[in-house]
Design an enzyme around this catalytic site. Structure first.
Site, PDB file in Angstrom:
ATOM      1  N   GLU A 286      -4.976   1.933   6.468  1.00 50.41           N
ATOM      2  CA  GLU A 286      -4.696   1.858   5.038  1.00 50.41           C
ATOM      3  C   GLU A 286      -5.377   3.021   4.327  1.00 50.41           C
ATOM      4  OE1 GLU A 286      -6.439  -1.035   1.578  1.00 50.41           O
ATOM      5  OE2 GLU A 286      -5.355  -2.001   3.215  1.00 50.41           O
TER       6      GLU A 286
ATOM      7  N   SER B  88     -11.409  -1.184   2.678  1.00 44.82           N
ATOM      8  CA  SER B  88     -10.632  -1.746   3.779  1.00 44.82           C
ATOM      9  C   SER B  88      -9.924  -0.622   4.533  1.00 44.82           C
ATOM     10  CB  SER B  88      -9.606  -2.739   3.229  1.00 44.82           C
ATOM     11  OG  SER B  88      -8.845  -3.303   4.261  1.00 44.82           O
TER      12      SER B  88
ATOM     13  N   ARG C 206       0.833  -1.217   0.000  1.00 43.86           N
ATOM     14  CA  ARG C 206       0.000   0.000   0.000  1.00 43.86           C
ATOM     15  C   ARG C 206       0.864   1.262   0.000  1.00 43.86           C
ATOM     16  NH1 ARG C 206      -2.311  -3.560  -1.457  1.00 43.86           N
ATOM     17  NH2 ARG C 206      -4.240  -4.505  -0.662  1.00 43.86           N
TER      18      ARG C 206
END
EC number: 1.3.1.98
Length: 300
Positions: free
Chosen positions: A291, A221, A171
């Site tokens: 995230e 998410s 990420r």
């Protein structure tokens, strides 16, 4: 603000005091002082250079899917690149501008019998955001197939970076550190069977629909996967599914998601995130890192 940027760029769509809740997938977020929709590399470059010249803060958004904008909004100039959405195929390469939807790019690849992008068939973000965040799902990540990215650097230069030069991680890409703007990406794929490619895309979308709370607004998410663990399981084991603050709730369907169930604010989201992090740490000793990208100013 003394300078009205709309007077300088009458050919570019620019909105003043625009609520970003109209664009974010959580349906939350305060106002942008100015919100611009450039249609080309040149317009993006012009806006960046002008913002640099007058020292106006600049923020760039993709599809605002894995994003929380605080309720105080964003000062200065915000750009959304969704008008730059051209997708082009040349042999085994797919070239997509930053504002193109990742989902649309996977469909174009399938139509040209190109395999490698199936993992992204349900990712709601844009190509630019996908490169910036090294988006991934179901074992695939953007860096697995990305060959090059065209980037407008913070200094105002348009450069092409290779996969290696982007220094991808989980990420993460180097662009997050250098504050560049992704303009386009080129993916190197392989020839495949379009029927099998579509079957895999359908299968992954079925899994996503069956496991994720797509019926509610969300930012996807929320937490990174801790090494050796799954964020959703840690949250579930801490008894947090269904925990709610204001209109934001830890999804009962998938603990890794926080959903907007009743006119939530960004502040509601951030309170839920904080409570989840504290509770999971107390229960497991593991600190969940976000995230989701969190930007903007707190409400006054």
């Amino acid at each position: 603000m003394a300078t009205d940027i709309r007077d300088k760029f009458k050919n570019i769509k620019i909105l003043k005091d625009e609520p970003l809740a109209n664009y974010s997938w959580t349906e939350t977020g305060g106002k942008a002082d100015y919100l611009a929709f450039p249609r080309s590399y040149e317009e993006t470059e012009q806006l960046l250079n002008y913002a640099n010249e007058i020292k106006m803060p600049l923020t760039v958004l993709g599809n605002a899917s894995n994003l929380i904008v605080r309720d105080g909004g964003i000062r200065g100039l915000t750009m959304i690149l969704k008008e730059m959405n051209h997708i082009h195929v040349d042999g085994d390469r797919v070239m997509a501008e930053a504002g193109a939807a990742y989902v649309d790019t996977t469909k174009v690849a399938q139509q040209h019998s190109l395999t490698g992008l199936e993992f992204a068939a349900g990712i709601p973000g844009s190509i630019g955001g996908g490169v910036y965040m090294n988006a991934g799902a179901y074992g695939g990540e953007t860096d697995h197939v990305l060959e090059t990215a065209t980037v407008l650097t913070e200094a105002g230069n348009i450069e092409v970076f290779t996969n290696e030069e982007l220094e991808f991680g989980y990420r993460h890409s180097k662009i997050q550190d250098t504050h560049g703007i992704v303009l386009a990406a080129t993916f190197k794929l392989e020839k495949g069977n379009p029927i099998l490619i579509q079957h895999e895309m359908d299968h992954l979308n079925y899994l996503r629909k069956s496991k994720q709370p797509l019926e509610y607004p969300s930012c996807g998410s929320v937490f990174k996967r801790p090494k050796g663990h799954f964020a959703g399981k840690l949250i579930h084991d801490a008894g947090l599914q269904g925990y709610r603050y204001g209109g934001a709730e830890v999804s009962k369907k998938h603990a890794g998601f926080i959903v907007n169930v009743d006119h939530a604010t960004a502040t509601d989201y951030l309170q839920v995130i904080k409570h989840v992090q504290e509770t999971v740490y107390q229960a497991s000793g593991i600190h969940l890192q976000t995230e989701v990208r969190i930007i903007g100013e707190a409400a006054k």
